[in-house]
Design a protein around this motif. Structure first.
Motif, PDB file in Angstrom:
ATOM      1  N   TYR A 127       1.192  -1.252   0.206  1.00 34.26           N
ATOM      2  CA  TYR A 127      -0.436   0.004   0.448  1.00 34.26           C
ATOM      3  C   TYR A 127       0.622   1.435   0.166  1.00 34.26           C
ATOM      4  O   TYR A 127       0.278   2.280  -0.730  1.00 34.26           O
ATOM      5  N   LYS A 128       2.590   1.558   0.408  1.00 30.86           N
ATOM      6  CA  LYS A 128       3.056   1.972   0.425  1.00 30.86           C
ATOM      7  C   LYS A 128       3.914   2.137  -1.053  1.00 30.86           C
ATOM      8  O   LYS A 128       4.962   2.565  -0.218  1.00 30.86           O
ATOM      9  N   ILE A 129       3.916   1.202  -1.701  1.00 27.05           N
ATOM     10  CA  ILE A 129       5.092   1.072  -2.574  1.00 27.05           C
ATOM     11  C   ILE A 129       5.381   2.271  -3.646  1.00 27.05           C
ATOM     12  O   ILE A 129       4.984   3.133  -2.893  1.00 27.05           O
ATOM     13  N   ARG A 130       7.066   2.286  -3.304  1.00 26.80           N
ATOM     14  CA  ARG A 130       7.388   3.353  -4.322  1.00 26.80           C
ATOM     15  C   ARG A 130       7.781   2.859  -5.884  1.00 26.80           C
ATOM     16  O   ARG A 130       8.392   2.068  -6.101  1.00 26.80           O
ATOM     17  N   PHE A 131       6.903   3.746  -5.986  1.00 29.41           N
ATOM     18  CA  PHE A 131       6.468   4.117  -7.659  1.00 29.41           C
ATOM     19  C   PHE A 131       8.001   4.083  -7.961  1.00 29.41           C
ATOM     20  O   PHE A 131       8.136   3.848  -8.867  1.00 29.41           O
ATOM     21  N   MET A 132       8.841   5.232  -7.467  1.00 24.77           N
ATOM     22  CA  MET A 132      10.238   5.394  -9.224  1.00 24.77           C
ATOM     23  C   MET A 132      10.799   4.569  -7.345  1.00 24.77           C
ATOM     24  O   MET A 132      11.259   4.405  -7.034  1.00 24.77           O
ATOM     25  N   GLY A 133      12.106   5.346  -8.432  1.00 23.90           N
ATOM     26  CA  GLY A 133      13.351   4.345  -8.280  1.00 23.90           C
ATOM     27  C   GLY A 133      14.845   4.091  -9.208  1.00 23.90           C
ATOM     28  O   GLY A 133      14.464   4.675 -10.126  1.00 23.90           O
ATOM     29  N   VAL A 134      15.560   3.674  -8.788  1.00 22.84           N
ATOM     30  CA  VAL A 134      16.591   3.676  -9.581  1.00 22.84           C
ATOM     31  C   VAL A 134      16.569   2.563 -11.409  1.00 22.84           C
ATOM     32  O   VAL A 134      16.654   4.148 -12.610  1.00 22.84           O
ATOM     33  N   GLY A 192      13.009  19.351  -0.031  1.00 25.85           N
ATOM     34  CA  GLY A 192      11.517  19.110   0.642  1.00 25.85           C
ATOM     35  C   GLY A 192      11.070  20.248  -0.121  1.00 25.85           C
ATOM     36  O   GLY A 192      10.231  20.871   0.231  1.00 25.85           O
ATOM     37  N   ASN A 193      12.279  21.404  -0.798  1.00 25.44           N
ATOM     38  CA  ASN A 193      11.143  22.576  -1.351  1.00 25.44           C
ATOM     39  C   ASN A 193      11.977  22.979  -2.478  1.00 25.44           C
ATOM     40  O   ASN A 193      12.986  23.513  -2.754  1.00 25.44           O
ATOM     41  N   SER A 194      11.371  22.402  -4.176  1.00 26.62           N
ATOM     42  CA  SER A 194      11.674  22.424  -5.097  1.00 26.62           C
ATOM     43  C   SER A 194      10.538  21.954  -6.123  1.00 26.62           C
ATOM     44  O   SER A 194       9.506  21.691  -5.723  1.00 26.62           O
ATOM     45  N   LEU A 195      10.708  22.486  -7.461  1.00 24.68           N
ATOM     46  CA  LEU A 195       9.568  22.496  -8.421  1.00 24.68           C
ATOM     47  C   LEU A 195       9.278  20.940  -8.027  1.00 24.68           C
ATOM     48  O   LEU A 195       8.489  20.484  -8.458  1.00 24.68           O
ATOM     49  N   LEU A 199       6.004  19.123  -7.635  1.00 29.31           N
ATOM     50  CA  LEU A 199       5.061  18.191  -8.278  1.00 29.31           C
ATOM     51  C   LEU A 199       5.443  16.605  -8.104  1.00 29.31           C
ATOM     52  O   LEU A 199       3.846  15.669  -8.236  1.00 29.31           O
ATOM     53  N   ASP A 200       6.222  15.935  -6.892  1.00 33.80           N
ATOM     54  CA  ASP A 200       6.268  14.612  -6.815  1.00 33.80           C
ATOM     55  C   ASP A 200       5.276  14.838  -5.376  1.00 33.80           C
ATOM     56  O   ASP A 200       3.897  13.552  -5.836  1.00 33.80           O
ATOM     57  N   ASN A 201       5.283  15.538  -4.713  1.00 35.79           N
ATOM     58  CA  ASN A 201       4.183  15.323  -3.378  1.00 35.79           C
ATOM     59  C   ASN A 201       2.443  15.681  -4.634  1.00 35.79           C
ATOM     60  O   ASN A 201       1.710  14.856  -4.217  1.00 35.79           O
ATOM     61  N   ILE A 202       2.336  16.438  -5.215  1.00 33.12           N
ATOM     62  CA  ILE A 202       1.362  16.671  -5.647  1.00 33.12           C
ATOM     63  C   ILE A 202       0.723  15.275  -6.657  1.00 33.12           C
ATOM     64  O   ILE A 202      -0.412  14.796  -6.336  1.00 33.12           O
ATOM     65  N   VAL A 203       1.331  14.759  -7.424  1.00 42.89           N
ATOM     66  CA  VAL A 203       1.249  13.868  -8.211  1.00 42.89           C
ATOM     67  C   VAL A 203       1.580  12.453  -8.225  1.00 42.89           C
ATOM     68  O   VAL A 203       0.269  11.619  -7.925  1.00 42.89           O
ATOM     69  N   ILE A 204       2.207  11.752  -7.316  1.00 45.65           N
ATOM     70  CA  ILE A 204       2.029  10.689  -6.591  1.00 45.65           C
ATOM     71  C   ILE A 204       1.772  10.261  -5.292  1.00 45.65           C
ATOM     72  O   ILE A 204       1.193   9.191  -4.911  1.00 45.65           O
ATOM     73  N   GLY A 205       1.976  11.417  -4.810  1.00 45.99           N
ATOM     74  CA  GLY A 205       1.429  11.316  -3.313  1.00 45.99           C
ATOM     75  C   GLY A 205       3.107  11.086  -2.040  1.00 45.99           C
ATOM     76  O   GLY A 205       3.687  10.182  -2.637  1.00 45.99           O
ATOM     77  N   SER A 206       2.781  11.440  -1.079  1.00 45.26           N
ATOM     78  CA  SER A 206       3.709  11.300   0.097  1.00 45.26           C
ATOM     79  C   SER A 206       3.555  10.348   0.542  1.00 45.26           C
ATOM     80  O   SER A 206       5.215   9.880   0.895  1.00 45.26           O
ATOM     81  N   GLN A 207       2.951   9.184   0.615  1.00 44.50           N
ATOM     82  CA  GLN A 207       3.127   7.240   0.758  1.00 44.50           C
ATOM     83  C   GLN A 207       4.209   7.182  -0.156  1.00 44.50           C
ATOM     84  O   GLN A 207       4.461   5.739   0.802  1.00 44.50           O
ATOM     85  N   HIS A 208       4.621   7.046  -1.138  1.00 48.24           N
ATOM     86  CA  HIS A 208       4.523   6.310  -2.578  1.00 48.24           C
ATOM     87  C   HIS A 208       5.653   7.250  -2.535  1.00 48.24           C
ATOM     88  O   HIS A 208       7.123   6.532  -3.852  1.00 48.24           O
ATOM     89  N   LEU A 209       6.824   8.292  -1.627  1.00 45.79           N
ATOM     90  CA  LEU A 209       7.889   8.389  -1.933  1.00 45.79           C
ATOM     91  C   LEU A 209       9.056   8.333  -1.237  1.00 45.79           C
ATOM     92  O   LEU A 209       8.195   7.769   0.207  1.00 45.79           O
ATOM     93  N   TYR A 210      10.409   8.592  -1.904  1.00 39.18           N
ATOM     94  CA  TYR A 210      11.679   8.044  -0.913  1.00 39.18           C
ATOM     95  C   TYR A 210      11.930   9.070   0.828  1.00 39.18           C
ATOM     96  O   TYR A 210      11.259   8.687   1.416  1.00 39.18           O
ATOM     97  N   TYR A 211      11.459  10.283   0.184  1.00 38.83           N
ATOM     98  CA  TYR A 211      11.557  11.337   1.752  1.00 38.83           C
ATOM     99  C   TYR A 211      10.180  11.479   2.013  1.00 38.83           C
ATOM    100  O   TYR A 211       9.664  12.664   1.343  1.00 38.83           O
ATOM    101  N   PHE A 219       9.516  13.879  -1.758  1.00 39.19           N
ATOM    102  CA  PHE A 219       9.590  13.892  -2.693  1.00 39.19           C
ATOM    103  C   PHE A 219      10.467  12.847  -2.609  1.00 39.19           C
ATOM    104  O   PHE A 219      10.786  12.098  -1.524  1.00 39.19           O
ATOM    105  N   ASP A 220      10.842  12.830  -4.176  1.00 39.64           N
ATOM    106  CA  ASP A 220      12.185  11.554  -4.804  1.00 39.64           C
ATOM    107  C   ASP A 220      12.755  11.468  -5.354  1.00 39.64           C
ATOM    108  O   ASP A 220      13.125  12.430  -6.161  1.00 39.64           O
ATOM    109  N   PRO A 221      13.983  11.126  -5.190  1.00 33.98           N
ATOM    110  CA  PRO A 221      15.290  11.708  -5.623  1.00 33.98           C
ATOM    111  C   PRO A 221      14.936  11.160  -7.744  1.00 33.98           C
ATOM    112  O   PRO A 221      16.426  11.415  -7.980  1.00 33.98           O
TER     113      PRO A 221
END
Length: 395
Positions: A127-134, A192-195, A199-211, A219-221
């Protein structure tokens, strides 16, 4: 010494003559470095060069991922002419992309914390899968770069590269964005404060991001917006492939050309960093140029050392890993997770091995590095056997 000589000769004798040895060796060096970095005995004890820059800046470790992207671009550039003759290749490209992306998701999901009774795989992983990654970023960059190479010529590719570098800088510098309280931000490049973070926070959602807990934006690196300049890193690889494909150039001239490209990008990249900081997690435009420059210079050096001077024996272990880089990455990821999942007393098998056998060797930091080195050696034994049987994992 005789054993080492015999071993290296066996490895090199199996090299495919149609493959560029220097590229396989660079890929092998890079994936070996990645596995060393990702598997210390203790994250509390790491040598400085094996750490990422905290935010702005560059360490040797920060070169690893962009080197892979650069080499992906080279591979695309080398085979693209053949691909243009067989449009059916498009299906294979999409399958390869989906496999890469799927492997990235698999590595995230392949974990159960047996030490916590309250751990729920569904709640804490699925349920908290990180969609992005290497691997997910490599997949996205691969499919986009392939179509750029397929449908454009060299001149257009250079224009696209410059356009991405300038465009990515411009949107980060001038496009405003807002937090939940309506506060306006523009031109921020902070953690944590950049465009890209917004965008990551809005589109993907915080629970699916690395940070997940970064403020004001999770956000996600390996996030969405920063994948665009990663495509630029791959395009630099395509431009290098154009040099490597040039049959009119002798090897020494190719080396000189690549070295010139590298020095030129290095100069421009560091000059640009005065305005745009070098930052891996945002994959800034200066980061693209500087990392591609070092990759270019290193590839030129390897071609000179291996193909022109003929010093090849030392490269054998990196050939074994380089031709099977994706397999090595996935295998090492699975093995590392297994060591973390198996409980031993109040810790994991990894923690037990480190504290019991490695931590007191010279120093905790050296022991941590020795653990990572031993981990690589175990992986090497596996992949050397696969190499002997010419079993190559491809996606």
């Amino acid at each position: 010494m005789a054993f080492f000589t015999h071993h290296t000769e066996k490895v090199l004798s199996r090299c495919n003559e149609n493959r560029l040895l220097a590229l396989d060796v660079l890929r092998g060096i890079t994936i070996t470095a990645m596995v060393l970095v990702n598997n210390p005995g203790s994250w509390s004890h790491i040598y400085a060069p094996l750490k990422h820059a905290q935010w702005h800046g560059l360490t040797p470790t920060d070169l690893i991922f962009p080197f892979f992207v650069f080499m992906m671009g080279i591979s695309i550039g080398i085979v693209i002419q053949r691909a243009k003759s067989f449009p059916i290749q498009h299906t294979k490209i999409w399958v390869r992309t989906l496999k890469l992306f799927g492997l990235g998701l698999f590595l995230f999901l392949f974990y159960i914390n047996f030490q916590q009774a309250e751990f729920s795989w569904l709640e804490d992983r699925l349920y908290k899968i990180r969609f992005m990654g290497v691997l997910q970023r490599l997949a996205l960059v691969y499919i986009i770069t392939y179509y750029i190479a397929f449908y454009t010529n060299l001149k257009a590719q250079k224009i696209i590269l410059i356009g991405i570098l300038i465009g990515y800088w411009a949107i980060n510098a001038f496009v405003p964005y807002y937090d939940g309280a309506g506060n306006k931000f523009v031109g921020e490049l902070a953690f944590g404060n950049s465009l890209p973070a917004w965008l990551d926070n809005i589109v993907i959602g915080s629970q699916h991001l690395y940070y997940k807990n970064a403020q004001p934006f999770a956000f996600d690196p390996e996030g969405l917006l920063s994948t665009i300049p990663a495509v630029a890193s791959a395009i630099t690889g395509i431009l290098v492939a154009n040099v490597l494909n040039n049959a009119k150039l002798e090897k020494l001239n190719k080396v000189k050309t690549l070295a010139t490209y590298g020095v030129g990008m290095l100069f421009i990249g560091y000059l640009m960093s005065v305005i745009v900081p070098i930052n891996k997690q945002l994959w800034t435009s200066s980061f693209v140029l500087v990392t591609s420059a070092w990759a270019c210079i290193m590839l030129a050096g390897l071609i000179w050392l291996l193909d022109i001077k003929g010093y090849k024996k030392w490269s054998a272990p990196f050939v074994v890993f380089g031709v099977n880089a994706i397999g090595f990455f996935v295998f090492s990821g699975v093995l590392a997770r297994i060591l973390l999942m198996i409980p031993v007393g109040n810790t994991s098998l990894k923690g037990h091995l480190y504290h019991q056998y490695f931590s007191q060797i010279i120093s905790p930091t050296f022991g941590s590095f020795l653990f990572a080195f031993s981990f690589c050696c175990i992986c090497y034994l596996v992949f050397y056997k696969l190499y002997q049987k010419q079993i190559i994992f491809k996606v």
